[in-house]
Scaffold this active site. Structure first.
Site, short mmCIF file in Angstrom:
data_model
loop_
_atom_site.label_atom_id
_atom_site.label_comp_id
_atom_site.label_asym_id
_atom_site.label_seq_id
_atom_site.Cartn_x
_atom_site.Cartn_y
_atom_site.Cartn_z
N GLY A 1 2.84 -1.13 4.26
CA GLY A 1 2.86 0.29 3.91
C GLY A 1 4.29 0.74 3.64
N GLY A 2 4.93 1.30 4.66
CA GLY A 2 6.26 1.91 4.52
C GLY A 2 7.26 1.06 3.75
CD GLU B 1 -3.49 -2.61 7.59
OE1 GLU B 1 -2.36 -2.76 7.14
OE2 GLU B 1 -4.22 -1.66 7.29
N GLY C 1 2.64 2.24 10.74
CA GLY C 1 3.58 3.34 10.54
C GLY C 1 4.36 3.71 11.80
CG ASN D 1 -1.68 1.22 1.47
OD1 ASN D 1 -1.78 2.06 0.58
ND2 ASN D 1 -2.25 1.37 2.65
CD1 TRP D 2 3.54 1.23 -2.98
CD2 TRP D 2 3.20 2.35 -4.90
NE1 TRP D 2 4.20 0.56 -3.97
CE2 TRP D 2 4.02 1.21 -5.17
CE3 TRP D 2 2.87 3.18 -5.96
CZ2 TRP D 2 4.49 0.92 -6.45
CZ3 TRP D 2 3.34 2.89 -7.25
CH2 TRP D 2 4.14 1.77 -7.49
#
Ligand code: PGA
Length: 256
Positions: free
Chosen positions: A232-233, A166, A172, A9-10
């Site tokens: 994500g990251g 999540e 994050g 997931n950008w």
């Protein structure tokens, strides 16, 4: 058998040059073996990314899509539009959408229904906040978030759904849930699905998300109810996401 799934997931990152370089690295790496590999770019880059990864086996999805098929919704994107851009997947209820953009449980359910109608595969994101976990209500929160959607889509919809657990405190933050904490919640979610829809629970994939890295992915994949990861990251560095795909390939081969 639940095929391992790795999704990047950008969020609101990336541009045309990033996509070109990323796709080049994917081509050089070759196709993932027995792993579903998905990327969720910003919506404006969906078709560009679809074209760029055409020969890599990587599939593309949207981070969000509206609940209506069209209408006076300035700034929004309908699931059919996502589909037309060549994407096959969509996230629903990501915690950033819930916290920052007012996506309630009911709206998330509307979006999952609309996604299914548009023939997109939805990934429903659920997860408790730190305060909720410390108050001992993590399971209740996840059960509520999942239950509202399950009620609406029934067994047939559940058979086409994936779920991402999540915990908000792990997103994050660099603080992942331990494999045991994640496994416990995944097993609980699977039990909820089983109560509702019996054998659907055996095939429904439950992903873990929240500070997943190449370093912690193998231990997460070793848990029996962790079928994939939403990253994500670490997905912003293609080599790191590919290392997570390698970890998924190793466990996939082992589970088969
Ligand atoms: P993270 O994000 O890997 O940067 O924690 C996960 C997500 O929000 O899906």
């Amino acid at each position: 058998m639940r095929k391992p799934l790795v999704a990047g997931n950008w969020k609101m990152h990336g541009d045309a040059g990033f996509i070109e370089a990323y796709a080049g690295a994917l081509r050089r790496a070759g196709r993932a073996k027995d792993v579903d590999f998905l990327l969720f770019p910003p919506a404006c880059y969906l078709d560009r990314l679809v074209a760029a990864v055409a020969d890599t086996g990587v599939e593309v999805g949207a981070q969000n899509a509206h609940w209506a098929s069209d209408g006076a919704f300035t700034g929004e994107i309908a699931p059919g539009m996502v589909r037309e851009l060549g994407a096959g997947w969509v996230l629903a209820g990501h915690s950033e959408r819930r916290a920052l953009f007012g996506d309630t449980d009911e709206r998330v359910a509307d979006k999952v229904v609309a996604a299914l109608e548009a023939n997109l595969q939805p990934i429903l994101c659920v997860g408790e906040s730190l305060a909720e976990r410390e108050a001992g209500s993590a399971e209740a929160v996840v059960a509520r978030q999942f239950g509202v959607v399950a009620e609406r889509i029934g067994r047939e919809g559940l058979a086409r759904l994936s779920v991402a657990y999540e915990p908000v405190w792990a997103i994050g933050t660099g603080r992942t849930a331990s494999p045991a904490q994640a496994q416990a919640m995944h097993a609980y979610l699977r039990s909820l699905i089983e109560v509702r829809s019996g054998s659907v629970a055996r095939d429904l994939r439950i992903l873990y998300g929240g500070s997943v890295t190449p370093e912690n992915a193998p231990a997460l994949f070793a848990e029996p109810d962790i079928d994939g990861v939403l990253v994500g990251g670490a997905s912003l560095v293609v080599e790191r996401l590919l290392a997570i795909v390698r970890a998924a390939e190793a466990v996939g081969a082992h589970r088969n």
